[in-house]
Design a protein around this motif. Sequence first.
Motif, PDB file in Angstrom:
ATOM      1  N   ARG A  82       3.453   4.050  20.533  1.00  0.00           N
ATOM      2  CA  ARG A  82       2.910   4.911  19.492  1.00  0.00           C
ATOM      3  C   ARG A  82       3.486   4.504  18.141  1.00  0.00           C
ATOM      4  NH1 ARG A  82       4.044   9.474  21.677  1.00  0.00           N
ATOM      5  NH2 ARG A  82       2.020   9.733  22.703  1.00  0.00           N
ATOM      6  N   LEU A  83       2.603   4.261  17.172  1.00  0.00           N
ATOM      7  CA  LEU A  83       3.056   3.856  15.840  1.00  0.00           C
ATOM      8  C   LEU A  83       3.579   5.057  15.070  1.00  0.00           C
ATOM      9  CD1 LEU A  83       0.140   1.471  14.793  1.00  0.00           C
ATOM     10  CD2 LEU A  83       2.438   0.815  15.499  1.00  0.00           C
ATOM     11  N   PRO A  84       4.545   4.844  14.197  1.00  0.00           N
ATOM     12  CA  PRO A  84       5.032   5.956  13.361  1.00  0.00           C
ATOM     13  C   PRO A  84       3.959   6.387  12.372  1.00  0.00           C
ATOM     14  CG  PRO A  84       5.960   3.869  12.630  1.00  0.00           C
ATOM     15  CD  PRO A  84       5.235   3.573  13.913  1.00  0.00           C
ATOM     16  N   PRO A  85       4.068   7.572  11.808  1.00  0.00           N
ATOM     17  CA  PRO A  85       3.087   8.038  10.816  1.00  0.00           C
ATOM     18  C   PRO A  85       3.025   7.097   9.615  1.00  0.00           C
ATOM     19  CG  PRO A  85       4.512   9.841  11.531  1.00  0.00           C
ATOM     20  CD  PRO A  85       5.107   8.580  12.086  1.00  0.00           C
ATOM     21  N   ILE A  86       1.803   6.907   9.089  1.00  0.00           N
ATOM     22  CA  ILE A  86       1.612   6.048   7.925  1.00  0.00           C
ATOM     23  C   ILE A  86       1.867   6.850   6.664  1.00  0.00           C
ATOM     24  CG2 ILE A  86      -0.062   4.664   6.646  1.00  0.00           C
ATOM     25  CD1 ILE A  86      -1.483   4.143   9.289  1.00  0.00           C
ATOM     26  N   THR A  87       2.795   6.371   5.845  1.00  0.00           N
ATOM     27  CA  THR A  87       3.113   7.051   4.586  1.00  0.00           C
ATOM     28  C   THR A  87       2.953   6.059   3.441  1.00  0.00           C
ATOM     29  OG1 THR A  87       5.468   6.547   4.895  1.00  0.00           O
ATOM     30  CG2 THR A  87       4.689   8.698   5.667  1.00  0.00           C
ATOM     31  N   LEU A  88       1.977   6.308   2.592  1.00  0.00           N
ATOM     32  CA  LEU A  88       1.726   5.459   1.436  1.00  0.00           C
ATOM     33  C   LEU A  88       1.688   6.324   0.189  1.00  0.00           C
ATOM     34  CD1 LEU A  88      -1.184   3.270   2.861  1.00  0.00           C
ATOM     35  CD2 LEU A  88       1.171   2.553   2.564  1.00  0.00           C
ATOM     36  N   ASP A  89       2.309   5.834  -0.882  1.00  0.00           N
ATOM     37  CA  ASP A  89       2.188   6.557  -2.145  1.00  0.00           C
ATOM     38  C   ASP A  89       0.915   6.115  -2.864  1.00  0.00           C
ATOM     39  OD1 ASP A  89       2.704   4.107  -3.384  1.00  0.00           O
ATOM     40  OD2 ASP A  89       4.850   4.517  -3.548  1.00  0.00           O
ATOM     41  N   VAL A  90       0.648   6.715  -4.025  1.00  0.00           N
ATOM     42  CA  VAL A  90      -0.602   6.446  -4.732  1.00  0.00           C
ATOM     43  C   VAL A  90      -0.696   4.982  -5.156  1.00  0.00           C
ATOM     44  CG1 VAL A  90      -1.966   7.008  -6.775  1.00  0.00           C
ATOM     45  CG2 VAL A  90      -0.802   8.824  -5.509  1.00  0.00           C
ATOM     46  N   GLU A  91       0.431   4.400  -5.620  1.00  0.00           N
ATOM     47  CA  GLU A  91       0.408   3.002  -6.061  1.00  0.00           C
ATOM     48  C   GLU A  91       0.116   2.062  -4.899  1.00  0.00           C
ATOM     49  OE1 GLU A  91       2.705   5.161  -6.856  1.00  0.00           O
ATOM     50  OE2 GLU A  91       2.427   5.388  -9.022  1.00  0.00           O
ATOM     51  N   GLU A  92       0.723   2.310  -3.741  1.00  0.00           N
ATOM     52  CA  GLU A  92       0.462   1.472  -2.566  1.00  0.00           C
ATOM     53  C   GLU A  92      -0.986   1.608  -2.112  1.00  0.00           C
ATOM     54  OE1 GLU A  92       4.882   1.498  -0.448  1.00  0.00           O
ATOM     55  OE2 GLU A  92       3.505   3.200  -0.165  1.00  0.00           O
ATOM     56  N   ALA A  93      -1.519   2.827  -2.163  1.00  0.00           N
ATOM     57  CA  ALA A  93      -2.917   3.035  -1.796  1.00  0.00           C
ATOM     58  C   ALA A  93      -3.850   2.291  -2.750  1.00  0.00           C
ATOM     59  CB  ALA A  93      -3.242   4.525  -1.808  1.00  0.00           C
ATOM     60  N   ALA A  94      -3.510   2.289  -4.047  1.00  0.00           N
ATOM     61  CA  ALA A  94      -4.322   1.568  -5.026  1.00  0.00           C
ATOM     62  C   ALA A  94      -4.299   0.068  -4.758  1.00  0.00           C
ATOM     63  CB  ALA A  94      -3.815   1.859  -6.435  1.00  0.00           C
ATOM     64  N   ALA A  95      -3.127  -0.470  -4.391  1.00  0.00           N
ATOM     65  CA  ALA A  95      -3.017  -1.905  -4.089  1.00  0.00           C
ATOM     66  C   ALA A  95      -3.876  -2.266  -2.884  1.00  0.00           C
ATOM     67  CB  ALA A  95      -1.562  -2.270  -3.838  1.00  0.00           C
ATOM     68  N   LEU A  96      -3.865  -1.426  -1.846  1.00  0.00           N
ATOM     69  CA  LEU A  96      -4.702  -1.681  -0.676  1.00  0.00           C
ATOM     70  C   LEU A  96      -6.183  -1.614  -1.028  1.00  0.00           C
ATOM     71  CD1 LEU A  96      -2.892   0.212   2.230  1.00  0.00           C
ATOM     72  CD2 LEU A  96      -3.177  -2.250   1.960  1.00  0.00           C
ATOM     73  N   GLY A  97      -6.531  -0.674  -1.896  1.00  0.00           N
ATOM     74  CA  GLY A  97      -7.924  -0.565  -2.309  1.00  0.00           C
ATOM     75  C   GLY A  97      -8.406  -1.801  -3.037  1.00  0.00           C
ATOM     76  N   LEU A  98      -7.574  -2.333  -3.931  1.00  0.00           N
ATOM     77  CA  LEU A  98      -7.938  -3.558  -4.643  1.00  0.00           C
ATOM     78  C   LEU A  98      -8.051  -4.735  -3.694  1.00  0.00           C
ATOM     79  CD1 LEU A  98      -5.740  -3.211  -7.860  1.00  0.00           C
ATOM     80  CD2 LEU A  98      -8.231  -3.122  -7.735  1.00  0.00           C
TER      81      LEU A  98
END
Length: 318
Positions: A82-98
Amino acid sequence: MAIAKAERLMNLALCLLGTRRPLSKRELRASIEAYLEAASDDAFNRMFERDKDDLRELGLVIETVENLDGEVGYLARRDSNRLPPITLDVEEAAALGLAARVWQQARLAGAASGALQKLRAAGMPEAEDAFDDRQSALEPRIPVHEAAFEPLMLACRDRRPVTFEYRNSTAARPQERQVEPWTLECWRGHWYLAGWDRARGAERVFRLSRITGRVRSRAGAFTAPVPDVSTVRETVERWAGETATRTARIRLRTGCGYPLRARAASARELGGGWDELEIPYGHGLDAWLVEFGPDVVVVEPADLRADVLDRLRAVAEG
């Protein structure tokens, strides 16, 4: 072939994750259609051992348990996988989106979009401003037009040798290459494949736009070690002509060759409609100079002049 293997691995993983007790090889073979179709017990054993090792490399924790009768069984406990919960802040989420928006090639665009949807369902911040076309000034793109890209991408991922016809700029016709593909790199708007050329027994870099016909996969393992990513990128950079080790002196027709002039270390007028330039000289400069045709004359070094002449003769001969 790659799809069939992926389906077999998925079925094996589901069997191992869905059991409460260890399953023997015999039970696993009876549960998975691809194993039932194995030509012999030896063929099944080899296939199963490879699949088990592949799943472990992908991160699945598979336990080997021996029962009271001495029979070996296998299972993958859910709590161990089982993988641990995914925790991303807004900046990390923006980088993934780009990153997800980079790909224009349909297959990768769909996979990236699906991955983003799963992350958002798991609680990833939306970071809407980063994805809004009207508000974002950054619009990264990696164009992929070559038909060879997708089969080579899959071959790099699965570590499968390939063969293809390659049109070298100094050859009159395409030649077959047998390559162990390492990785694909985009450099200055062009895609390159780095790998091991079996016929030449050395590393080589191939520009995808010069691959003609189909890329065909071949069975068997790699015969040469795969270097790390940074080494491969240095190889592509060197072969793509971006690493200059010497200086070349050329004559350029006045009013022509502005990209060459922008790269020149020095320039002076010769008169008669010609200028003389000194430009950094690295691997691949000969191919670039040929593009300017009769507007460029190589003065020195002699080996660069000879390479340019060879390329021009090859073009003239068709």
